[in-house]
Every structure is written in structure tokens, then in C-alpha cells.
Design an enzyme around this catalytic site. Structure first.
Site, PDB file in Angstrom:
ATOM      1  N   LYS A   1       0.825  -1.208   0.000  1.00 58.99           N
ATOM      2  CA  LYS A   1       0.000   0.000   0.000  1.00 58.99           C
ATOM      3  C   LYS A   1       0.861   1.261   0.000  1.00 58.99           C
ATOM      4  O   LYS A   1       0.656   2.170  -0.796  1.00 58.99           O
ATOM      5  CB  LYS A   1      -0.917   0.006   1.231  1.00 58.99           C
ATOM      6  CG  LYS A   1      -1.620   1.324   1.439  1.00 58.99           C
ATOM      7  CD  LYS A   1      -2.429   1.355   2.713  1.00 58.99           C
ATOM      8  CE  LYS A   1      -1.638   1.566   3.967  1.00 58.99           C
ATOM      9  NZ  LYS A   1      -1.362   2.966   4.323  1.00 58.99           N
TER      10      LYS A   1
ATOM     11  N   CYS B   1      -3.090  12.995  13.128  1.00 59.33           N
ATOM     12  CA  CYS B   1      -3.524  11.632  12.849  1.00 59.33           C
ATOM     13  C   CYS B   1      -3.616  10.861  14.155  1.00 59.33           C
ATOM     14  O   CYS B   1      -3.162  11.325  15.184  1.00 59.33           O
ATOM     15  CB  CYS B   1      -2.545  10.985  11.887  1.00 59.33           C
ATOM     16  SG  CYS B   1      -3.233   9.510  11.176  1.00 59.33           S
TER      17      CYS B   1
ATOM     18  N   ARG C   1       2.052  14.300  13.508  1.00 60.57           N
ATOM     19  CA  ARG C   1       2.814  13.922  12.311  1.00 60.57           C
ATOM     20  C   ARG C   1       3.146  15.160  11.495  1.00 60.57           C
ATOM     21  O   ARG C   1       2.506  15.469  10.501  1.00 60.57           O
ATOM     22  CB  ARG C   1       2.030  12.886  11.501  1.00 60.57           C
ATOM     23  CG  ARG C   1       1.802  11.633  12.321  1.00 60.57           C
ATOM     24  CD  ARG C   1       1.000  10.600  11.596  1.00 60.57           C
ATOM     25  NE  ARG C   1       1.764   9.877  10.607  1.00 60.57           N
ATOM     26  CZ  ARG C   1       1.274   8.844   9.927  1.00 60.57           C
ATOM     27  NH1 ARG C   1       0.035   8.439  10.128  1.00 60.57           N
ATOM     28  NH2 ARG C   1       2.014   8.215   9.050  1.00 60.57           N
TER      29      ARG C   1
ATOM     30  N   ASP D   1       4.883  -0.158  12.079  1.00 62.60           N
ATOM     31  CA  ASP D   1       3.588  -0.650  11.585  1.00 62.60           C
ATOM     32  C   ASP D   1       3.319  -2.101  11.992  1.00 62.60           C
ATOM     33  O   ASP D   1       2.233  -2.626  11.719  1.00 62.60           O
ATOM     34  CB  ASP D   1       3.516  -0.516  10.055  1.00 62.60           C
ATOM     35  CG  ASP D   1       3.275   0.925   9.623  1.00 62.60           C
ATOM     36  OD1 ASP D   1       3.089   1.789  10.497  1.00 62.60           O
ATOM     37  OD2 ASP D   1       3.276   1.193   8.407  1.00 62.60           O
TER      38      ASP D   1
ATOM     39  N   ARG E   1      -8.658   0.363   5.100  1.00 62.96           N
ATOM     40  CA  ARG E   1      -7.761   1.308   4.433  1.00 62.96           C
ATOM     41  C   ARG E   1      -6.542   0.601   3.869  1.00 62.96           C
ATOM     42  O   ARG E   1      -5.939   1.076   2.910  1.00 62.96           O
ATOM     43  CB  ARG E   1      -7.256   2.356   5.441  1.00 62.96           C
ATOM     44  CG  ARG E   1      -8.299   3.345   5.864  1.00 62.96           C
ATOM     45  CD  ARG E   1      -7.735   4.291   6.863  1.00 62.96           C
ATOM     46  NE  ARG E   1      -6.505   4.875   6.315  1.00 62.96           N
ATOM     47  CZ  ARG E   1      -5.788   5.795   6.932  1.00 62.96           C
ATOM     48  NH1 ARG E   1      -6.165   6.244   8.102  1.00 62.96           N
ATOM     49  NH2 ARG E   1      -4.701   6.272   6.375  1.00 62.96           N
TER      50      ARG E   1
HETATM   51  C1  UD1 Z   1       5.210   6.253   6.658  1.00 63.19           C
HETATM   52  C2  UD1 Z   1       4.154   5.191   6.498  1.00 63.19           C
HETATM   53  C3  UD1 Z   1       3.639   4.722   7.857  1.00 63.19           C
HETATM   54  C4  UD1 Z   1       4.804   4.276   8.721  1.00 63.19           C
HETATM   55  C5  UD1 Z   1       5.888   5.348   8.774  1.00 63.19           C
HETATM   56  C6  UD1 Z   1       7.148   4.893   9.508  1.00 63.19           C
HETATM   57  C7  UD1 Z   1       3.112   5.798   4.408  1.00 63.19           C
HETATM   58  C8  UD1 Z   1       1.908   6.323   3.719  1.00 63.19           C
HETATM   59  N1  UD1 Z   1       3.054   5.772   5.734  1.00 63.19           N
HETATM   60  O1  UD1 Z   1       4.598   7.361   7.304  1.00 63.19           O
HETATM   61  O2  UD1 Z   1       2.734   3.650   7.638  1.00 63.19           O
HETATM   62  O3  UD1 Z   1       4.333   4.041  10.030  1.00 63.19           O
HETATM   63  O4  UD1 Z   1       6.281   5.724   7.442  1.00 63.19           O
HETATM   64  O5  UD1 Z   1       7.668   3.767   8.882  1.00 63.19           O
HETATM   65  O6  UD1 Z   1       4.075   5.388   3.784  1.00 63.19           O
HETATM   66  N2  UD1 Z   1       8.639  13.523  11.016  1.00 63.19           N
HETATM   67  C9  UD1 Z   1       8.963  14.821  11.325  1.00 63.19           C
HETATM   68  N3  UD1 Z   1       8.849  15.763  10.338  1.00 63.19           N
HETATM   69  C10 UD1 Z   1       8.473  15.455   9.069  1.00 63.19           C
HETATM   70  C11 UD1 Z   1       8.139  14.115   8.764  1.00 63.19           C
HETATM   71  C12 UD1 Z   1       8.244  13.173   9.766  1.00 63.19           C
HETATM   72  O7  UD1 Z   1       9.328  15.150  12.462  1.00 63.19           O
HETATM   73  O8  UD1 Z   1       8.404  16.359   8.221  1.00 63.19           O
HETATM   74  C13 UD1 Z   1       8.748  12.484  12.070  1.00 63.19           C
HETATM   75  C14 UD1 Z   1       7.416  11.805  12.383  1.00 63.19           C
HETATM   76  O9  UD1 Z   1       6.675  12.525  13.352  1.00 63.19           O
HETATM   77  C15 UD1 Z   1       7.866  10.453  12.906  1.00 63.19           C
HETATM   78  C16 UD1 Z   1       9.133  10.164  12.088  1.00 63.19           C
HETATM   79  O10 UD1 Z   1       9.557  11.426  11.565  1.00 63.19           O
HETATM   80  O11 UD1 Z   1       8.236  10.548  14.273  1.00 63.19           O
HETATM   81  C17 UD1 Z   1       8.944   9.192  10.962  1.00 63.19           C
HETATM   82  O12 UD1 Z   1       7.843   9.574  10.177  1.00 63.19           O
HETATM   83  P1  UD1 Z   1       7.762   9.257   8.614  1.00 63.19           P
HETATM   84  O13 UD1 Z   1       8.798   8.223   8.277  1.00 63.19           O
HETATM   85  O14 UD1 Z   1       7.784  10.531   7.865  1.00 63.19           O
HETATM   86  O15 UD1 Z   1       6.334   8.599   8.478  1.00 63.19           O
HETATM   87  P2  UD1 Z   1       5.317   8.778   7.291  1.00 63.19           P
HETATM   88  O16 UD1 Z   1       6.046   8.940   6.006  1.00 63.19           O
HETATM   89  O17 UD1 Z   1       4.288   9.786   7.660  1.00 63.19           O
END
Ligand code: UD1
Length: 430
Positions: A22, A117, A122, A305, A397
Site C-alpha cells: 500500500k 492523525c 505527524r 507498523d 484502508r
Molecule cells: C510512513 C508510512 C507509515 C509508517 C511510517 C514509519 C506511508 C503512507 N506511511 O509514514 O505507515 O508508520 O512511514 O515507517 O508510507 N517527522 C517529522 N517531520 C516530518 C516528517 C516526519 O518530524 O516532516 C517524524 C514523524 O513525526 C515520525 C518520524 O519522523 O516521528 C517518521 O515519520 P515518517 O517516516 O515521515 O512517516 P510517514 O512517512 O508519515
């Protein structure tokens, strides 16, 4: 209201086929709009998040043709609307990938700011930092992130935190920037590599995906391509854990065993037998599981996850285990539900201390989010008696035909939508 209802303590046996990832599919479909011709993407999971993203792409003028439930032909070359509304972003956070894709191709994008979320705060500051470093002007106004650039210029970006979303979004913009971009401290998840491979299949020049330094040389145009999404490591892991929880013996097919190493290693730790084949893994469990410790980490660490599903197993293991969540601070919301099924779990800040019980007891529980919902289904399949899981829209989802795939493995599980259907199930299994 739709619910899953199941009678537990039936060992799962047989074979299950895993669908496309996904999270890879979401990014790849967004990136597909960057091509100047049609792109065909295969092995797409037919799940709600993917369908919402395809609607969002149609909503901005992309041509989306569903060739079959798992194959899409997409053409984004005639897009004239660069604004993705809140209607889509509130349903799926990942529609923010359209920000990087639109900015890369059309040098402008407006995407609603994702709201909070259910697994914790996030932020998307790293995505924005990357776009600004590439020369875009980014502002947040009236709930929209607006990004615009006359030209995107390659640059050196260091991500303060490993982020899957930021790595992919910046990569999508940078492949159509002028010159060289280096992303340091990049995420190494299999779906980051899959998106990079897909972009490369359209003519992008990317090296280093899968390591923590990604190097990109921008190109002016991306061409059409045909591409198949990688198998879903989280769906695979979920079935592996369901096999273990029910003392089952399941061959999980169409997987890349390397992507499952952290999951397989933890299953082995708690006493499961995991055999790896070229594109399958077989999980066999006999006897009580053993305690262990886990900490969620970016890939190749243990995936966040899979954390709720792991806690469900440890809740039935002998002795006391600990689970440390280091990625999202609010990912223990299922603990209260699991406690209602007899689990003994105490959460202190980001650590759950789990004292294993012999067996869960069936109860009515609610899915608080996608993966926690799947974890509660695993608990129900292992529990004594009947369990009803509410709020299954979260589970839908990300899991295609979840009850059907479990039934094919021998589980007694049904999706019901009325009280009458629920009673009928209870009567049937009593
Ligand atoms: C993606 C996955 C999600 C998974 C996560 C971690 C998708 C659609 N979702 O989410 O299922 O749980 O990776 O493997 O692919 N962060 C910041 N600033 C940012 C972005 C992230 O501080 O701009 C932090 C987040 O709060 C979190 C960490 O970085 O603590 C990792 O998040 P991230 O890897 O970005 O997760 P997603 O891409 O949202």
C-alpha cells in the site's frame, strides 16, 4: 455499522497470497503523474487509501483508467489544476505525495495541510524544508500548503530525522530539478527503493536509494513506463503473526523475505519456526511463546507498523516483555481494547510492559487505527470465544479481502453489517 466477528482458537493453516505494498503504491501512483505519457502500474492493492488517492488524481485532471482491480493506467500530462483539497487529504495523509509530484513536474502545488492523525503528531516540516532547499517558495495559508518555484535547483539536503514521507516527497521533486541533489540521512525502507526504481523506469537518474545517501541528477522529462509494485511487507507480517498467534502453520506467498527480516527474527526469538523460500515464508508455531524486547526503528529495524501486532503476541507469551515505540508517540491506543480481552499491559510514556496471559477472552472492541485494528483481529483469532471488532473502516484502508484471506486459512471470521447477521454468526459458532 460494519464489523468483523470471529470465533478464536482455531489454528490457521494453509497458504495466503500477499498483495502489493500500500505505502509504495500510494507514492508510485502520485509519482506517475510526472510522466509525459501514460504509465501502467501493476500489483496495486485494491484498498481504500489507494482508491481515494486515485480519486484525488482524477480530481485534479489526471486520467485514471482501472484496467483491473490491481492494475491502473494513469496519465497526468493534462493536469491543469494543482490544488488537492482537504476532502482527500483528510481521508489519506499520503495524498501529500502529490505536493512533491506536482511541484516537480508543474513547479506549483497546493495541498491541504494534513491534520493530526491517530497515531501521534505527524509534522511535515522536513518535506517543506526540502522543497525550500530546492528553491520553492512554500507558505501555509488557510489550511493549504502552497509551493511554487520558477525553477527547482538541485541542492544538498540533510534530513534531521529519518522520514519515509519526506525522503520520497523530496526525491519526487528533485528528479525534475536542474542539476544534482543529495539527500542525506534518507529513509531506507523498501518502498523508498521501490519509488526510486519506478522513477528510474520513467527516466529519472537516482543512485543510492536503500542507503542513507540518495543522489539524484535532475532530468527535464519523465516518460511512460510499466511497473509492478513490491509485495506488502506489513500485510505479510500481519499474516505471519496471525499464524503464530493461533498456533498455526501458514505459507505466506509472494513476499520478499529480505524485507521481512526484522519481523522473522522476532518471531524466531519468541519460539516460532520461520522458513524462508525465494518468494515465500512459512511460519509454524507450537507451544507457548517466549518473552522478548522490541524497539521500533526505521528500516531495517523493527517496523512501527508491526508494533501493535507484536504486542498482541507478547500479550500471550510467557513472562514479561517490553515494547518501546520510538517513531510515533501515540501508538498504544489499542492497549485499553486488548486489556478488555484480558491482556495485562502497562504503558509508561513510550514503553509498554507486557505480562503475558495464557489466553485472551473474546470481547467487543474498536479498531483505533489501521495496524492496531489488524492487531485486534489477530487477538480475536487467538481468543477464547467470540470477538467483535468495530470501526473496521480503518482496517479496510490497508488490507484487501482481510476476512476472506483469513477464512481461506480456516479462521471463523465474517464481515457483518447488521445485528441480525451478528446473531446469526454467534448461533452458527456456538
Ligand atoms: C510512513 C508510512 C507509515 C509508517 C511510517 C514509519 C506511508 C503512507 N506511511 O509514514 O505507515 O508508520 O512511514 O515507517 O508510507 N517527522 C517529522 N517531520 C516530518 C516528517 C516526519 O518530524 O516532516 C517524524 C514523524 O513525526 C515520525 C518520524 O519522523 O516521528 C517518521 O515519520 P515518517 O517516516 O515521515 O512517516 P510517514 O512517512 O508519515
Amino acid at each position: 455499522m460494519e464489523q468483523y466477528v470471529m470465533r478464536g482458537r482455531i489454528p490457521l493453516n494453509g497458504e495466503v497470497e500477499i498483495g502489493g505494498a500500500k505505502n509504495a503504491a500510494l507514492a508510485i501512483l502520485a509519482a506517475a503523474i510526472q510522466a509525459s505519457d501514460s504509465v501502467i502500474v501493476e500489483n496495486i492493492p485494491n484498498v481504500r487509501d489507494v482508491n481515494v488517492l486515485l480519486e484525488a488524481i482524477r480530481g485534479i485532471g489526471g486520467i485514471v483508467d482501472r484496467i483491473d482491480p490491481h492494475t491502473v493506467r494513469l496519465n497526468g500530462s493534462l493536469i491543469t489544476d494543482y490544488r488537492v483539497d482537504y476532502e482527500y487529504i483528510k481521508k489519506i495523509r499520503a495524498s501529500y505525495y502529490l505536493l512533491g509530484a506536482l511541484l516537480g513536474k508543474y513547479k506549483q502545488a497546493e495541498v491541504a495541510l494534513p491534520g493530526g492523525c491517530d497515531i501521534g503528531s505527524r509534522p511535515i516540516d522536513l518535506h517543506i524544508k526540502g522543497f525550500r532547499a530546492l528553491g520553492a517558495e512554500v507558505s501555509i495559508e488557510h489550511g493549504l500548503i502552497k509551493a511554487k518555484a520558477d525553477r527547482l535547483i538541485g541542492t544538498h539536503i540533510y534530513l534531521d530525522k529519518v522520514s519515509v514521507g519526506a525522503t520520497i516527497n523530496i526525491m519526487m521533486a528533485a528528479v525534475m530539478a536542474e542539476g544534482k541533489t543529495i539527500i542525506e540521512n534518507a529513509a531506507k525502507e523498501p518502498h523508498v527503493v521501490d519509488v526510486a526504481n519506478f522513477l528510474s523506469s520513467m527516466g529519472a537518474r537516482i543512485r543510492g536509494a536503500g542507503t542513507d545517501v540518495i543522489r539524484i541528477v535532475g532530468v527535464e522529462n519523465l516518460h511512460g513506463s510499466e511497473y509492478a509494485v513490491i509485495p506488502d511487507q506489513i500485510e505479510a507480517g500481519t499474516f505471519m503473526f496471525a499464524a503464530a498467534a493461533t498456533q498455526g502453520d501458514v505459507l505466506v506467498k509472494n513476499v520478499i523475505p529480505k524485507h521481512l527480516e526484522a519481523t522473522s527474527a522476532k518471531l524466531a526469538d519468541i519460539g516460532c519456526t520461520v522458513r524462508e523460500y525465494d518468494d515465500a515464508v512459512r511460519v509454524t508455531m507450537k507451544g507457548r511463546m517466549k518473552r522478548t524486547q522490541i524497539t521500533t526503528l526505521p528500516y531495517p529495524g523493527f517496523p512501527t507498523d508491526m508494533q501493535p501486532q507484536m504486542s498482541v503476541l507478547l500479550g500471550m507469551a510467557e513472562g514479561t516483555s517490553t515494547v518501546t515505540e520510538s517513531i510515533f508517540e501515540n501508538r498504544f491506543k489499542y492497549v485499553d481494547e486488548l486489556t478488555r480481552m484480558g491482556a495485562n499491559i502497562k504503558v509508561e510514556s513510550n514503553i509498554a510492559v507486557i505480562s503475558g496471559v495464557e489466553c485472551y477472552t473474546g470481547a467487543i472492541v474498536s479498531a483505533p487505527d489501521l495496524r492496531a485494528g489488524a492487531a485486534l483481529v489477530i487477538a480475536g483469532l487467538a481468543a477464547d470465544g467470540v470477538t467483535v471488532v468495530d470501526d473496521i473502516h480503518y482496517i479496510e484502508r490497508g488490507y484487501e479481502a482481510f476476512p476472506q484471506k483469513l477464512s481461506a486459512l480456516g479462521a471463523q471470521i465474517e464481515k457483518v453489517s447488521t445485528e441480525k447477521e451478528l446473531q446469526k454468526f454467534r448461533l452458527k459458532v456456538s
